[in-house]
Design an enzyme around this catalytic site. Structure first.
Site, PDB file in Angstrom:
ATOM      1  N   GLY A  94       0.835  -1.188   0.000  1.00 19.00           N
ATOM      2  CA  GLY A  94       0.000   0.000   0.000  1.00 19.00           C
ATOM      3  C   GLY A  94       0.874   1.245   0.000  1.00 19.00           C
ATOM      4  CB  THR A 114       7.187  -0.147  11.028  1.00 20.69           C
ATOM      5  OG1 THR A 114       6.969  -0.320   9.617  1.00 20.69           O
ATOM      6  CG2 THR A 114       8.674  -0.024  11.301  1.00 20.69           C
ATOM      7  NE  ARG A 129      -2.177  -2.089  14.448  1.00 17.55           N
ATOM      8  CZ  ARG A 129      -1.847  -0.850  14.130  1.00 17.55           C
ATOM      9  NH1 ARG A 129      -0.576  -0.538  13.924  1.00 17.55           N
ATOM     10  NH2 ARG A 129      -2.774   0.095  14.030  1.00 17.55           N
ATOM     11  CD  GLU A 182       3.005  -1.860  20.835  1.00 20.68           C
ATOM     12  OE1 GLU A 182       2.385  -0.782  21.000  1.00 20.68           O
ATOM     13  OE2 GLU A 182       3.358  -2.273  19.724  1.00 20.68           O
ATOM     14  CG  HIS A 200       3.254   1.313  18.220  1.00 21.09           C
ATOM     15  ND1 HIS A 200       2.301   0.350  18.433  1.00 21.09           N
ATOM     16  CD2 HIS A 200       2.914   1.904  17.031  1.00 21.09           C
ATOM     17  CE1 HIS A 200       1.418   0.360  17.437  1.00 21.09           C
ATOM     18  NE2 HIS A 200       1.779   1.298  16.581  1.00 21.09           N
TER      19      HIS A 200
END
Length: 275
Positions: free
Chosen positions: A112, A192, A194, A223, A241
């Site tokens: 994408g 980077t 999920r 996290e 994240h």
């Protein structure tokens, strides 16, 4: 989650990051009319519930594309040239040289906007780019020299693999023990997107055993991660994240508006009604 259930009561609009908006939380807001994701991944939002209750869910599409692509490629370079290990050795007055990795083939899972932006950066390094996506942009790939490839081909042939897929039932643990077994021992994995795209124990085993050379991981299943084994791996570069965390990206996400059918979606909701 309990705090979310309390805060959402009475609200008609929610702007959410990675906090859970499952059916139990959403049910606490019977007046809810709109959900806006501060980002693009909607795996933390129960879309079936929203659809059933006619609650539109929008995202800040494209706002953080360049920031995430920058971070992903930075992790790639960091792992390939062992920058963190060299830095730590130098700080300990150990001036020995370390041999880095060099590879020409980059596999991108998820082609994408962010995947394309990573491919653009790879072109500056004269890398051969192979990409996988179920929704294939043939025109873009042809004009930019991107080779459409299957998962097996990418696992077996690529020196670097970067993940840019959404989290779905089909993509969860797409990188598992079997996938690692097919990779080159010199392979570097970048994530980077999920955390749940990668089976965590399989990742730990692959890094410990030398099944792959290194990994740059900005997203985890928990996290901050509770698995202490992750903190012991010197061939793992960890992120908090933070791939999308730049001033420019934050400003763009704050200003972004969703468009459908060429028409901007607008919600007349007062500030006091938002959480």
């Amino acid at each position: 989650k309990g705090e979310m259930m309390e805060q959402i009561r009475g609200c008609v609009g929610v702007i959410v990051g990675v906090d859970p908006l499952d059916a139990e939380v959403l049910a606490c807001a019977p007046r809810l009319r709109a959900v806006s994701k501060y980002g693009v991944g909607v795996d933390n939002i129960d879309q079936q519930y929203c659809e059933g209750h006619q609650i539109p869910v929008t995202v800040t599409r494209g706002a953080n594309t360049q920031a995430v692509a920058d971070y992903a490629f930075s992790l790639l370079c960091c792992c390939a040239r062992r920058i963190v290990q060299i830095h730590e050795s130098c700080r300990a007055h150990d001036w020995k040289k370390m041999v880095g990795l060099y590879g020409k083939a980059l596999g991108i899972l998820g082609f994408g906007a962010i995947g394309k932006a990573v491919a653009k950066r790879a072109s500056g390094f004269d890398m051969q780019v192979k990409a996988y996506d179920t929704f294939w942009d043939a025109a873009y790939a042809a004009s930019h020299g991107i080779q459409r490839s299957g998962l097996e081909e990418i696992f077996k042939l690529c020196d670097f693999i970067s993940l840019h897929l959404p989290l779905t039932a089909d993509t969860k643990h797409i990188i598992d023990q079997d996938a690692f077994a097919k990779m080159k021992p010199s392979c570097v994995l970048i994530n980077t997107a999920r955390g749940e795209l990668v089976e965590e124990q399989a990742l730990i085993h692959a890094l410990r055993s030398g099944r792959i050379a290194a990994a740059g991981i900005d997203v985890f299943c928990e996290e901050p991660p509770q698995n202490q084994a992750l903190y012991t791996l010197d061939n793992l570069v960890m992120g908090s994240h933070s791939a999308a965390s730049t001033q420019d990206a934050s400003e763009q996400m704050g200003k972004c508006k969703e468009e459908r059918g060429g028409t901007a979606v607008r919600y007349e909701i007062t500030e006091s009604e938002f959480v």
